[in-house]
Design an enzyme around this catalytic site. Structure first.
Site, PDB file in Angstrom:
ATOM      1  N   GLY A 158       0.817  -1.223   0.000  1.00  0.00           N
ATOM      2  CA  GLY A 158       0.000   0.000   0.000  1.00  0.00           C
ATOM      3  C   GLY A 158       0.844   1.263   0.000  1.00  0.00           C
ATOM      4  O   GLY A 158       1.937   1.277   0.569  1.00  0.00           O
ATOM      5  N   ASP A 204       0.131   1.993   8.466  1.00  0.00           N
ATOM      6  CA  ASP A 204      -0.505   1.277   9.575  1.00  0.00           C
ATOM      7  C   ASP A 204       0.285   1.381  10.882  1.00  0.00           C
ATOM      8  O   ASP A 204      -0.261   1.154  11.957  1.00  0.00           O
ATOM      9  CB  ASP A 204      -0.687  -0.207   9.233  1.00  0.00           C
ATOM     10  CG  ASP A 204      -1.674  -0.417   8.090  1.00  0.00           C
ATOM     11  OD1 ASP A 204      -2.186   0.587   7.565  1.00  0.00           O
ATOM     12  OD2 ASP A 204      -1.927  -1.573   7.730  1.00  0.00           O
ATOM     13  N   ARG A 208       1.262  -5.825  -5.018  1.00  0.00           N
ATOM     14  CA  ARG A 208       1.265  -6.706  -3.848  1.00  0.00           C
ATOM     15  C   ARG A 208       1.710  -8.135  -4.181  1.00  0.00           C
ATOM     16  O   ARG A 208       1.402  -9.072  -3.441  1.00  0.00           O
ATOM     17  CB  ARG A 208      -0.122  -6.735  -3.209  1.00  0.00           C
ATOM     18  CG  ARG A 208      -0.529  -5.439  -2.512  1.00  0.00           C
ATOM     19  CD  ARG A 208      -1.714  -5.659  -1.603  1.00  0.00           C
ATOM     20  NE  ARG A 208      -2.202  -4.427  -0.997  1.00  0.00           N
ATOM     21  CZ  ARG A 208      -1.718  -3.898   0.124  1.00  0.00           C
ATOM     22  NH1 ARG A 208      -0.711  -4.486   0.739  1.00  0.00           N
ATOM     23  NH2 ARG A 208      -2.224  -2.789   0.613  1.00  0.00           N
ATOM     24  N   ASP A 211       5.019  -7.828   5.346  1.00  0.00           N
ATOM     25  CA  ASP A 211       5.039  -8.916   4.362  1.00  0.00           C
ATOM     26  C   ASP A 211       6.151  -8.705   3.331  1.00  0.00           C
ATOM     27  O   ASP A 211       6.892  -9.622   2.988  1.00  0.00           O
ATOM     28  CB  ASP A 211       3.687  -9.012   3.642  1.00  0.00           C
ATOM     29  CG  ASP A 211       2.623  -9.657   4.524  1.00  0.00           C
ATOM     30  OD1 ASP A 211       2.979 -10.542   5.319  1.00  0.00           O
ATOM     31  OD2 ASP A 211       1.450  -9.265   4.425  1.00  0.00           O
ATOM     32  N   LYS A 261       8.087   0.666   5.574  1.00  0.00           N
ATOM     33  CA  LYS A 261       6.969   1.479   5.092  1.00  0.00           C
ATOM     34  C   LYS A 261       5.644   0.919   5.546  1.00  0.00           C
ATOM     35  O   LYS A 261       5.492  -0.289   5.577  1.00  0.00           O
ATOM     36  CB  LYS A 261       7.018   1.498   3.551  1.00  0.00           C
ATOM     37  CG  LYS A 261       5.807   2.052   2.880  1.00  0.00           C
ATOM     38  CD  LYS A 261       5.145   1.077   1.897  1.00  0.00           C
ATOM     39  CE  LYS A 261       4.413  -0.049   2.543  1.00  0.00           C
ATOM     40  NZ  LYS A 261       3.512  -0.798   1.660  1.00  0.00           N
ATOM     41  N   THR A 262       4.727   1.685   5.912  1.00  0.00           N
ATOM     42  CA  THR A 262       3.283   1.413   6.026  1.00  0.00           C
ATOM     43  C   THR A 262       2.635   2.468   6.912  1.00  0.00           C
ATOM     44  O   THR A 262       3.132   2.753   8.016  1.00  0.00           O
ATOM     45  CB  THR A 262       2.926  -0.004   6.566  1.00  0.00           C
ATOM     46  OG1 THR A 262       1.504  -0.071   6.677  1.00  0.00           O
ATOM     47  CG2 THR A 262       3.524  -0.381   7.899  1.00  0.00           C
TER      48      THR A 262
HETATM   49  P1  FBP Z   1       0.608  -1.947   3.582  1.00  0.00           P
HETATM   50  O1  FBP Z   1       0.570  -2.815   4.805  1.00  0.00           O
HETATM   51  O2  FBP Z   1       1.002  -2.664   2.351  1.00  0.00           O
HETATM   52  O3  FBP Z   1       1.432  -0.726   3.826  1.00  0.00           O
HETATM   53  O4  FBP Z   1      -0.866  -1.412   3.276  1.00  0.00           O
HETATM   54  C1  FBP Z   1      -1.632  -0.897   4.277  1.00  0.00           C
HETATM   55  C2  FBP Z   1      -2.990  -0.432   3.835  1.00  0.00           C
HETATM   56  O5  FBP Z   1      -3.001   0.948   3.601  1.00  0.00           O
HETATM   57  C3  FBP Z   1      -4.007  -0.841   4.890  1.00  0.00           C
HETATM   58  O6  FBP Z   1      -4.161   0.169   5.840  1.00  0.00           O
HETATM   59  C4  FBP Z   1      -5.238  -1.148   4.088  1.00  0.00           C
HETATM   60  O7  FBP Z   1      -6.039  -2.130   4.685  1.00  0.00           O
HETATM   61  C5  FBP Z   1      -4.675  -1.670   2.819  1.00  0.00           C
HETATM   62  O8  FBP Z   1      -3.432  -1.069   2.629  1.00  0.00           O
HETATM   63  C6  FBP Z   1      -5.589  -1.397   1.658  1.00  0.00           C
HETATM   64  O9  FBP Z   1      -4.940  -1.717   0.474  1.00  0.00           O
HETATM   65  P2  FBP Z   1      -5.700  -2.029  -0.858  1.00  0.00           P
HETATM   66  O10 FBP Z   1      -6.284  -0.747  -1.324  1.00  0.00           O
HETATM   67  O11 FBP Z   1      -4.631  -2.576  -1.731  1.00  0.00           O
HETATM   68  O12 FBP Z   1      -6.747  -3.024  -0.508  1.00  0.00           O
END
Ligand code: FBP
Length: 559
Positions: free
Chosen positions: A82, A206, A146, A177, A203-204
């Site tokens: 993300g 979250d 992803r 991941d 990165k994230t």
């Molecule tokens: P990452 O863990 O890859 O950084 O992504 C986090 C995130 O932003 C989450 O908060 C959210 O649930 C998810 O990506 C949503 O991603 P997508 O739009 O690909 O479903």
């Protein structure tokens, strides 16, 4: 450059700050090694799986008085998972360090996430290319994806692409991941004498990729400030119109760090924290009771309005839902092998599912509104996760609360008026202009990633610490990725993965919410943070999050 807003023009000029140790020049660094490390759990299994990269020391950099020469290096970079504000600055920092080390060095960007390195889709960066993206949000410089990088075939294809481009190091910018994949790739390259290093960057938005060594992942600062600004705006509206309850779901796939930080910055009436729901074994029914009682009490005080914050991952932390979703995941993986199931109408699918789930789980599934049932059947992500961003928990809660308040009205326990608005804040913040903190932190992470490469390391995560201090006092270095790993069940098999950091219910950050939430529920203590990334005095613009200040026992500023 065309089509730029005045703020974009201004931000392109911003010069990100670096830790003092990195300011002396990329070829003037001493590498200080700590003692050997161990994984957080399951040491024997992780050691066995990472024979070549396990147990390495934590390293830090110090400015050296002498200058060394740097051999020519080609490096590849991948944005994975993300979006998070600041990703472009990681690449800019990496590029600047690489060119300073040796102008003949080259940086390649793999397109569309990890699939770019497998399929050989890439671009080569130059000054003009990079300059257009400095201090901007988003991952559009090369895109993200992803794809899981984990099979022998993928590793072999990646190796062939790297050899073709003469790449001797790959930087993977990703979450837990993606950095697990970085560790697997690093190990595979060493085991196969590929002579290619792999470095990760945390990165994230979250905020769940953190531990003793990684204080926070990048993007959390900007995303939480952006959501806090939006929540503040809604609070003003609610407090002006005094007629709506706003249910705001906040992104953060699993952990509730983002919802918690945004709540500490804005002080809404209700904040649910998934980790507490799980620990206290709160059923969906008890959550509805908790929220309805606050709504009824406020109505008694003449307040038919309020703000409720709901973490995105809540549904998977409610015990009966968690059990049901796990049963549903197993069932779907079997049912979806049969192509005729995919073509059925939702109502028919529900019937089959209800008849095949365990009795208790079938009851929970059947009790859900049709909308939520359909959303629970949507595709899983490549890591096998339910895509919680697509499940409208905020609407589920609204519907159930409406019914409950109706019952309470009949019993004479509620005498108010409930009108609601549902919101989901996620995509509004993931690509926001990076705050000064994220612009500096990301640039430092990227610059530091090259320092790790230049010093011959592999299987390390770029680390920059001491983040509540000014950037010049930040400590740059690296930590072995295996140090953060343990074994967990994925797709029915035990796999090595980076341990996710959930909200600590005995920590100072959650305690601040707990100590204040009764007051915030009944009295309107709303805070309106505004657009704090850039406007106002620098003391305000450059404040770190409440989370980091509390975790590092600082005297709170700006709260
Ligand atoms: P990452 O863990 O890859 O950084 O992504 C986090 C995130 O932003 C989450 O908060 C959210 O649930 C998810 O990506 C949503 O991603 P997508 O739009 O690909 O479903």
């Amino acid at each position: 450059m065309k089509n730029l807003s005045p703020l974009q023009v201004e931000r392109l000029k911003y010069q990100p700050k670096l830790p003092a140790s990195l300011l002396n020049g990329i070829n003037s660094l001493n590498l200080i090694e700590g003692s050997a490390t161990e994984s957080v759990r399951d040491q024997e299994q992780i050691k066995e799986l990472f024979k070549n990269t396990y147990g390495k020391p934590v390293v830090t950099f110090e400015a050296a008085s002498t200058k060394s020469t740097s051999e020519i290096r080609n490096v590849g970079v991948i944005l994975s998972g993300g979006q998070a504000p600041g990703g472009h600055n990681v690449i800019a920092g990496l590029y600047d360090a690489l060119k300073l080390a040796n102008p003949q060095n080259k940086l390649y960007g793999f397109l569309g996430g990890p699939s770019g390195i497998i399929e050989g889709q890439y671009v080569e960066f130059d000054d003009k290319f990079i300059d257009e993206y400095r201090n901007t949000g988003g991952f559009d410089i090369i895109g993200s994806g992803r794809t899981k990088l984990e099979t022998q075939e993928q590793f072999e294809k990646s190796l062939a692409v790297c050899k073709k481009l003469n790449i001797s190091a790959v930087v993977i910018i990703g979450g837990d991941d993606s950095n697990t994949n970085a560790a697997l790739l690093a190990e595979w390259f060493v085991a196969n004498n590929a002579d290619i290093q792999v470095i990760g960057c945390p990165k994230t938005i979250d905020g769940d990729l953190k531990n003793d060594q990684i204080e926070i992942s990048f993007g959390f600062d900007t995303a939480t400030k952006t959501y806090a600004e939006l929540i503040g705006n809604i609070q003003r509206d609610a407090n002006s119109a005094k007629k709506y309850w706003h249910f705001i779901k906040i992104m953060g796939r699993s952990a509730s760090h983002v919802a918690l930080e945004a709540a500490l910055q804005t002080q809404p009436n209700i904040t649910l924290i998934s980790e507490e729901v799980e620990q206290e074994k709160m059923s969906l029914d008890s959550i509805i009771t908790y929220m309805s009682n606050i709504i009824a009490k406020r109505a008694n005080n003449g307040k038919n309005f309020g703000i409720a914050i709901i973490p995105e991952g809540l549904i998977e932390f409610i015990p009966e839902m968690k059990t049901m979703i796990s049963n549903l995941n197993d069932l779907l993986s079997t049912l979806e092998k049969d192509s005729s199931f995919a073509n059925l109408a939702d109502a028919e699918k529900f019937e089959i599912i209800s008849s095949k789930l365990d009795a208790d789980n079938a009851k929970v599934f059947s009790s859900l509104p049709t909308l939520i049932k359909s959303q629970l059947l949507m595709d899983r992500d490549p890591h096998g996760n339910v895509q919680v961003s697509r499940i409208e928990t905020e609407k589920l809660l609204i519907e159930m609360i409406k019914t409950r308040l109706g019952e309470m009205k009949k019993n004479g326990e509620y005498n108010g008026k409930f009108s609601s608005q549902a919101h989901f804040f996620g995509y509004e913040g993931r690509c926001a202009f990076p705050s000064n903190f994220d612009a500096d932190y990301c640039y430092s992470l990227g610059y530091n990633a090259f320092a790790l490469i230049n010093n011959g390391l592999t299987g390390y995560l770029s680390s920059v610490k001491n983040l509540t201090e000014p950037a010049k006092s930040w400590i740059a270095g690296g930590i072995p990725i295996t140090m953060m790993m343990n074994m967990e069940k994925r797709h029915g098999e035990m796999k090595p993965v980076i341990q996710k950091a959930l909200v600590k219910l005995d920590g100072p950050v959650f305690k601040r919410l707990k100590d204040n939430r009764e007051d915030w529920a009944m009295n309107d203590c709303y805070k309106f943070p505004g657009a704090i990334q850039y406007f106002g005095p620098t003391e305000v613009c450059d404040l770190t999050t409440v989370t980091l200040q509390l975790e590092q026992s600082k005297t709170l500023v700006g709260v």
